[in-house]
Write a protein that holds these residues in place. Sequence first.
Motif, PDB file in Angstrom:
ATOM      1  N   ASN A 218      28.612  17.743 -19.419  1.00 19.02           N
ATOM      2  CA  ASN A 218      29.915  18.327 -19.127  1.00 19.02           C
ATOM      3  C   ASN A 218      30.491  17.278 -17.966  1.00 19.02           C
ATOM      4  OD1 ASN A 218      31.887  20.140 -18.839  1.00 19.02           O
ATOM      5  ND2 ASN A 218      31.095  21.086 -16.937  1.00 19.02           N
ATOM      6  N   ARG A 219      29.795  16.629 -17.206  1.00 12.51           N
ATOM      7  CA  ARG A 219      30.437  15.744 -16.400  1.00 12.51           C
ATOM      8  C   ARG A 219      31.063  14.406 -16.916  1.00 12.51           C
ATOM      9  NH1 ARG A 219      25.368  16.366 -13.214  1.00 12.51           N
ATOM     10  NH2 ARG A 219      24.224  14.754 -14.194  1.00 12.51           N
ATOM     11  N   GLN A 220      30.416  14.056 -18.298  1.00 12.48           N
ATOM     12  CA  GLN A 220      31.241  12.952 -18.887  1.00 12.48           C
ATOM     13  C   GLN A 220      32.232  13.468 -19.872  1.00 12.48           C
ATOM     14  OE1 GLN A 220      28.006  10.036 -20.233  1.00 12.48           O
ATOM     15  NE2 GLN A 220      26.590  11.482 -19.276  1.00 12.48           N
ATOM     16  N   GLY A 221      32.245  14.842 -20.015  1.00 14.48           N
ATOM     17  CA  GLY A 221      33.361  15.419 -20.879  1.00 14.48           C
ATOM     18  C   GLY A 221      32.996  15.487 -22.388  1.00 14.48           C
ATOM     19  N   PHE A 222      31.543  15.573 -22.526  1.00 10.73           N
ATOM     20  CA  PHE A 222      31.222  15.482 -24.057  1.00 10.73           C
ATOM     21  C   PHE A 222      31.168  17.209 -24.266  1.00 10.73           C
ATOM     22  CE2 PHE A 222      28.510  11.612 -23.249  1.00 10.73           C
ATOM     23  CZ  PHE A 222      29.530  10.786 -23.390  1.00 10.73           C
ATOM     24  N   PRO A 223      31.696  17.481 -25.538  1.00 11.33           N
ATOM     25  CA  PRO A 223      31.693  18.745 -25.885  1.00 11.33           C
ATOM     26  C   PRO A 223      30.348  19.336 -26.357  1.00 11.33           C
ATOM     27  CG  PRO A 223      33.391  17.467 -27.165  1.00 11.33           C
ATOM     28  CD  PRO A 223      32.530  16.667 -26.480  1.00 11.33           C
ATOM     29  N   VAL A 224      29.443  18.694 -26.497  1.00  8.77           N
ATOM     30  CA  VAL A 224      28.069  19.205 -26.822  1.00  8.77           C
ATOM     31  C   VAL A 224      27.540  19.711 -25.491  1.00  8.77           C
ATOM     32  CG1 VAL A 224      26.862  16.912 -26.106  1.00  8.77           C
ATOM     33  CG2 VAL A 224      25.869  18.307 -27.804  1.00  8.77           C
ATOM     34  N   GLY A 225      28.028  19.588 -24.401  1.00  2.00           N
ATOM     35  CA  GLY A 225      27.479  20.339 -23.063  1.00  2.00           C
ATOM     36  C   GLY A 225      27.584  21.829 -23.381  1.00  2.00           C
ATOM     37  N   ALA A 226      28.713  22.108 -24.053  1.00  2.00           N
ATOM     38  CA  ALA A 226      28.957  23.585 -24.182  1.00  2.00           C
ATOM     39  C   ALA A 226      27.960  24.057 -25.172  1.00  2.00           C
ATOM     40  CB  ALA A 226      30.315  23.851 -24.952  1.00  2.00           C
ATOM     41  N   GLY A 227      27.279  23.455 -26.038  1.00  2.00           N
ATOM     42  CA  GLY A 227      26.517  23.760 -26.971  1.00  2.00           C
ATOM     43  C   GLY A 227      25.144  23.966 -26.058  1.00  2.00           C
ATOM     44  N   TYR A 228      24.741  22.954 -25.281  1.00  2.00           N
ATOM     45  CA  TYR A 228      23.525  23.178 -24.440  1.00  2.00           C
ATOM     46  C   TYR A 228      23.709  24.502 -23.472  1.00  2.00           C
ATOM     47  CZ  TYR A 228      21.792  18.767 -25.710  1.00  2.00           C
ATOM     48  OH  TYR A 228      20.909  17.696 -26.397  1.00  2.00           O
ATOM     49  N   GLN A 229      25.105  24.570 -23.012  1.00  2.00           N
ATOM     50  CA  GLN A 229      24.984  25.957 -22.159  1.00  2.00           C
ATOM     51  C   GLN A 229      24.949  27.099 -22.714  1.00  2.00           C
ATOM     52  OE1 GLN A 229      25.716  25.701 -18.343  1.00  2.00           O
ATOM     53  NE2 GLN A 229      25.174  27.876 -18.910  1.00  2.00           N
ATOM     54  N   THR A 230      25.347  27.062 -23.948  1.00  3.45           N
ATOM     55  CA  THR A 230      25.399  28.561 -24.774  1.00  3.45           C
ATOM     56  C   THR A 230      23.980  28.803 -25.108  1.00  3.45           C
ATOM     57  OG1 THR A 230      26.353  27.356 -26.580  1.00  3.45           O
ATOM     58  CG2 THR A 230      27.686  28.629 -25.190  1.00  3.45           C
ATOM     59  N   ALA A 231      23.049  27.742 -25.521  1.00  4.14           N
ATOM     60  CA  ALA A 231      21.692  27.705 -26.026  1.00  4.14           C
ATOM     61  C   ALA A 231      20.832  28.112 -24.649  1.00  4.14           C
ATOM     62  CB  ALA A 231      21.681  26.454 -26.584  1.00  4.14           C
TER      63      ALA A 231
END
Length: 421
Positions: A155-168
């Motif tokens: 999320n700090r780097q603005g990568f969309p994959v961060g949302a996947g980790y958060q929801t997971a």
Amino acid sequence: FFSSRRRHTRFRNVTGVQTCALPISPSYVDTPALLNRWQLIGMSVAVVFAVVSALVQFVGWQSDGRAADDTEQLVRVQEIQSSLLRADALSTNAFLVAGLEDPAQRKEYDDAIDTVLREIANAAEAQPADRDALAVLNEQVDTYATYIAQARANNRQGFPVGAGYQTAASAQLRSEAIPILNALVKANTDRADGAMGGQHPIWLAIVGLAALAGLWWLNRELARAFRRRINKGLLIAAAIVAVVTLVTAAGAWIRDSSNDALRDGEFQDAVSSAVARTAANDAKANESLRLIKRGSGADNEKRWGEQAAVVEKNVPAADLGDWTTYTDRHKSIVELDDSNRWSDAVDLATTDDEKTGATAPFDRFDASLADDITKTSGTAIDDLRSGRVIALMLSALTLLLGVGAALAVARGIDRKSTRLN
């Protein structure tokens, strides 16, 4: 206790020749043996009464101690549950803000995770029966924290994959960790509730009445055989038994009534407040997860509604104001999101503004519930532990008085002081 002997008197005729044998059956009482038997019976009644009565009191003393320990364990487990969902509410809310998260919010998240890990260790030490489940829970918390760390980094780097980790992370928390905690909450609630029912005034009364019945029967037998209608020793023993029974049964009844009131009062208040706090943080996390999913969070909104209903069912009336303020602002968040004003909805969900933001009233609500839990659970635990020294001393005194009653019986049925009819 009576026996007879056949005796034969043999008659002889004048010549000295035996002619007949006539049986004679006179009854007689072996007084020393009879008194010894009655003495043994009376002393046994007194001793058995003392031992059983003291044992019932000791069991009640142990039960109150277990109830206090189980209540403390329940508070620990519910604190783990609330803190874990509080951490998830903080992490999901912070994730909505792109880039570096607020340091204060990050610290609060770290403190919540530290509380979870610390209380898991404390709970495992306090209750061996929970250790296996807590060990598995500890692994699940580590997995959750790892997912959150990866979500932050992306999320700090603005990568969309961060949302996947958060929801997971949030999904793993609810599918793996929360069921373990729910089972632990139920187990410890059942233990505490069962231990509070450990007082047995009826059994104390039955034991005392049985002992009095035995002493009454013994006195009646003595009255039939001897001139004294009331044996002083038995009378003293009966008085001791009656007083001990009255005092111990009344004390156990008072304690049992107090535990019943406690179960429906402070204990239930602490449990209900913890349930409300857990559900509230679950709702807050689902609010953020709805926004993280950007238009595909219908399931999270449904979950929010379910948890909000749990809160409203269990929340203390004094805390309802802050919760109502938060729910009103949540409705505004939903309206903004449904109107395609996602950024405005995020601002409302994450801002600390007292007048418009949803965070400030929620934080007040959470802190107030935490204080309520501390106060009510502390009162319940203190009440369960109060008077336990006196209860233990009364149990020991019952044994001593039972010995005194046995000695009174022995002296009252002393064969030297009993006169025959």
